[in-house]
Design a protein around this motif. Structure first.
Motif, mmCIF file in Angstrom:
data_model
loop_
_atom_site.group_PDB
_atom_site.id
_atom_site.type_symbol
_atom_site.label_atom_id
_atom_site.label_comp_id
_atom_site.label_asym_id
_atom_site.label_seq_id
_atom_site.Cartn_x
_atom_site.Cartn_y
_atom_site.Cartn_z
ATOM 1 N N ALA A 12 0.832 -1.210 0.000
ATOM 2 C CA ALA A 12 0.000 0.000 0.000
ATOM 3 C C ALA A 12 0.865 1.257 0.000
ATOM 4 C CB ALA A 12 -0.923 -0.011 1.218
ATOM 5 N N GLN A 13 1.913 1.254 0.813
ATOM 6 C CA GLN A 13 2.791 2.424 0.884
ATOM 7 C C GLN A 13 3.440 2.702 -0.479
ATOM 8 O OE1 GLN A 13 5.561 2.290 4.124
ATOM 9 N NE2 GLN A 13 6.640 4.136 3.514
ATOM 10 N N THR A 14 3.913 1.672 -1.134
ATOM 11 C CA THR A 14 4.536 1.819 -2.455
ATOM 12 C C THR A 14 3.537 2.368 -3.468
ATOM 13 O OG1 THR A 14 6.042 -0.027 -2.025
ATOM 14 C CG2 THR A 14 5.703 0.586 -4.326
ATOM 15 N N LEU A 15 2.330 1.831 -3.465
ATOM 16 C CA LEU A 15 1.308 2.243 -4.438
ATOM 17 C C LEU A 15 0.799 3.657 -4.171
ATOM 18 C CD1 LEU A 15 -0.648 -1.115 -4.721
ATOM 19 C CD2 LEU A 15 0.629 0.007 -6.567
ATOM 20 N N ILE A 54 0.131 2.490 8.199
ATOM 21 C CA ILE A 54 1.475 2.857 7.712
ATOM 22 C C ILE A 54 2.083 3.914 8.637
ATOM 23 C CG2 ILE A 54 2.774 3.953 5.834
ATOM 24 C CD1 ILE A 54 0.596 2.837 3.912
ATOM 25 N N LEU A 55 1.302 4.945 8.926
ATOM 26 C CA LEU A 55 1.794 6.043 9.759
ATOM 27 C C LEU A 55 2.061 5.591 11.194
ATOM 28 C CD1 LEU A 55 -0.492 8.959 8.528
ATOM 29 C CD2 LEU A 55 1.807 8.379 7.786
ATOM 30 N N LYS A 94 13.576 8.073 5.133
ATOM 31 C CA LYS A 94 13.615 6.618 4.917
ATOM 32 C C LYS A 94 12.305 6.119 4.311
ATOM 33 C CE LYS A 94 13.674 2.300 7.588
ATOM 34 N NZ LYS A 94 13.809 1.711 8.955
ATOM 35 N N HIS A 95 11.190 6.645 4.787
ATOM 36 C CA HIS A 95 9.870 6.162 4.331
ATOM 37 C C HIS A 95 9.232 7.063 3.267
ATOM 38 C CE1 HIS A 95 9.416 2.825 7.159
ATOM 39 N NE2 HIS A 95 10.028 3.590 8.047
ATOM 40 N N ASN A 96 10.002 8.063 2.803
ATOM 41 C CA ASN A 96 9.507 8.957 1.753
ATOM 42 C C ASN A 96 8.163 9.577 2.149
ATOM 43 O OD1 ASN A 96 9.552 10.329 -0.628
ATOM 44 N ND2 ASN A 96 9.452 8.530 -1.961
ATOM 45 N N ILE A 97 8.118 10.137 3.350
ATOM 46 C CA ILE A 97 6.879 10.669 3.897
ATOM 47 C C ILE A 97 6.332 11.829 3.078
ATOM 48 C CG2 ILE A 97 5.947 11.966 5.856
ATOM 49 C CD1 ILE A 97 5.991 9.068 6.412
ATOM 50 N N VAL A 98 7.219 12.670 2.535
ATOM 51 C CA VAL A 98 6.752 13.807 1.736
ATOM 52 C C VAL A 98 5.915 13.315 0.563
ATOM 53 C CG1 VAL A 98 7.459 15.713 0.244
ATOM 54 C CG2 VAL A 98 8.666 15.308 2.409
ATOM 55 N N PHE A 117 -6.523 12.038 12.191
ATOM 56 C CA PHE A 117 -5.403 11.207 12.634
ATOM 57 C C PHE A 117 -4.073 11.915 12.384
ATOM 58 C CE2 PHE A 117 -2.165 7.961 11.844
ATOM 59 C CZ PHE A 117 -2.302 7.152 12.956
ATOM 60 N N LEU A 118 -3.916 12.503 11.199
ATOM 61 C CA LEU A 118 -2.679 13.219 10.862
ATOM 62 C C LEU A 118 -2.481 14.420 11.788
ATOM 63 C CD1 LEU A 118 -2.949 13.164 6.960
ATOM 64 C CD2 LEU A 118 -1.255 11.961 8.338
ATOM 65 N N ASN A 119 -3.565 15.112 12.068
ATOM 66 C CA ASN A 119 -3.504 16.266 12.960
ATOM 67 C C ASN A 119 -3.077 15.840 14.363
ATOM 68 O OD1 ASN A 119 -4.033 19.132 13.518
ATOM 69 N ND2 ASN A 119 -5.703 18.365 14.779
ATOM 70 N N GLN A 120 -3.614 14.710 14.831
ATOM 71 C CA GLN A 120 -3.257 14.190 16.155
ATOM 72 C C GLN A 120 -1.770 13.859 16.228
ATOM 73 O OE1 GLN A 120 -5.149 13.872 18.926
ATOM 74 N NE2 GLN A 120 -3.515 12.930 20.119
ATOM 75 N N GLN A 121 -1.240 13.215 15.182
ATOM 76 C CA GLN A 121 0.190 12.871 15.181
ATOM 77 C C GLN A 121 1.061 14.133 15.238
ATOM 78 O OE1 GLN A 121 1.595 10.098 12.206
ATOM 79 N NE2 GLN A 121 1.201 8.444 13.651
ATOM 80 N N TYR A 122 0.667 15.153 14.482
ATOM 81 C CA TYR A 122 1.430 16.409 14.472
ATOM 82 C C TYR A 122 1.416 17.062 15.855
ATOM 83 C CZ TYR A 122 2.199 21.408 13.830
ATOM 84 O OH TYR A 122 2.648 22.700 13.966
ATOM 85 N N LEU A 123 0.237 17.090 16.483
ATOM 86 C CA LEU A 123 0.126 17.723 17.792
ATOM 87 C C LEU A 123 0.884 16.939 18.866
ATOM 88 C CD1 LEU A 123 -3.617 18.791 17.576
ATOM 89 C CD2 LEU A 123 -1.651 20.330 17.696
ATOM 90 N N GLU A 124 0.890 15.615 18.747
ATOM 91 C CA GLU A 124 1.636 14.796 19.697
ATOM 92 C C GLU A 124 3.137 15.073 19.580
ATOM 93 O OE1 GLU A 124 0.655 10.647 19.518
ATOM 94 O OE2 GLU A 124 -1.456 11.007 19.963
ATOM 95 N N GLU A 125 3.609 15.374 18.373
ATOM 96 C CA GLU A 125 5.030 15.702 18.180
ATOM 97 C C GLU A 125 5.359 17.032 18.873
ATOM 98 O OE1 GLU A 125 8.898 14.824 16.433
ATOM 99 O OE2 GLU A 125 7.100 13.645 16.889
ATOM 100 N N ILE A 126 4.453 18.009 18.779
ATOM 101 C CA ILE A 126 4.647 19.295 19.456
ATOM 102 C C ILE A 126 4.669 19.092 20.965
ATOM 103 C CG2 ILE A 126 3.586 21.551 19.933
ATOM 104 C CD1 ILE A 126 4.860 21.453 17.199
ATOM 105 N N ILE A 127 3.741 18.273 21.472
ATOM 106 C CA ILE A 127 3.670 18.001 22.913
ATOM 107 C C ILE A 127 4.953 17.322 23.389
ATOM 108 C CG2 ILE A 127 2.483 16.591 24.662
ATOM 109 C CD1 ILE A 127 -0.120 17.111 22.950
#
Length: 294
Positions: A12-15, A54-55, A94-98, A117-127
């Motif tokens: 899935a990530q590759t596709l 994946i994330l 490594k995972h070509n996130i961009v 979900f993406l917003n939650q991950q970003y906010l958790e990084e700030i925290i």
């Protein structure tokens, strides 16, 4: 991780990177991973669910690497902190996130779950960064920790883009991180702009150590006793005490609590405790999920 599940995630990530999220049908994932439709749905409820897996897998790698770097080292070690921040950038490469995120450009507005979900991950990084800033620079940074986290995070990203634009790619991400941290080392003489309470609803449950969600919810409400009474709202005080009494028993009545939680949160709107009300509602929803999974 189960081999079949890993095959699906990798396919899935590759596709998604190659074709885009919206343009990748589940059938293509099945063919690339060499699995049946039934096998796919054993692990994922939808394509969106697969993307989130994946994330989550990448996030687990980041957490593991950061824990390895901290093992046996002082929490105040700035060099460790720099390497921990760099983990995210190395993992993204490594995972070509961009490219993975770019695959969402044409996704329709129906993927609200994924956006949340993406917003939650970003906010958790700030925290996480705000907490580590306190570890490294001392408790005197606590009031400004979220200001400093956002400034650092933004500085690193913008500096990285600028250096790529001017073809200075020989400068390492670690050098950029040291540069960003130097911008926040001085004493803050201004009032904080971003308050800690703003981020309470986004704190991951895993940060609560060994406490159960019920215990955390009870402690949060107990800590607010005095501040609730100062608001001079009899209904709010009643809701507050009702919730606390329910949480003192081993099996609280979640059905009754649910209607009171919403009234409690509503009563706190437009007060200094509005963010606390949002956090309490978030904890309660997590308590419901916890009870369902028992």
């Amino acid at each position: 991780m189960n081999t079949k599940k890993k095959q699906i995630i990798q396919a899935a990530q590759t596709l998604f990177i190659k074709k885009g999220f919206a343009a990748t049908p589940i059938q293509d994932i099945l063919e690339t991973a060499n699995v049946s439709k039934g096998t796919f749905y054993n692990y994922f409820s939808s394509k969106t669910d697969c993307f989130m897996a994946i994330l989550m897998l990448i996030q687990e790698e980041v957490i593991d690497d950061r824990e390895q770097l901290a093992r046996g080292k002082s929490n105040a070690d700035k060099d460790v902190f720099v390497k921990q921040i760099a983990v995210r950038f190395h993992m993204d490469k490594k995972h070509n996130i961009v490219a993975l995120f770019a695959s969402l450009t044409n996704a329709d507005q129906g993927h609200q779950e994924l956006k949340t979900f993406l917003n939650q991950q970003y906010l958790e990084e700030i925290i996480w960064m705000a907490n580590r800033i306190c570890d490294v620079f001392g408790k005197e940074k606590q009031k400004h920790a979220y200001d400093d986290a956002v400034i650092s995070f933004g500085t690193i990203h913008l500096t990285s883009k600028l250096l790529m634009d001017i073809d200075k790619t020989d400068i390492s991400i670690e050098e950029m991180i040291y540069f960003a941290l130097r911008q926040i080392e001085q004493i803050d003489n201004h009032p904080p702009f971003l308050q800690e309470d703003y981020f309470l609803p986004y704190h991951p449950v895993k940060d609560t150590a060994d406490k159960s969600i019920q215990t955390l919810l009870k402690e949060t409400l107990t800590d607010l006793d005095h501040r609730i009474s100062m608001l001079k709202n009899d209904k709010l005080v009643y809701y507050h005490h009702f919730l606390l009494e329910q949480l003192k028993v081993e099996t609280p009545n979640l059905f009754l609590m649910e209607s009171v939680i919403y009234s409690y949160q509503h009563a706190l709107q437009h007060t200094e405790l509005e963010d606390k009300g949002n956090y309490i509602k978030t904890l309660f929803m997590q308590l419901i999920e916890e009870q369902k999974n028992r």
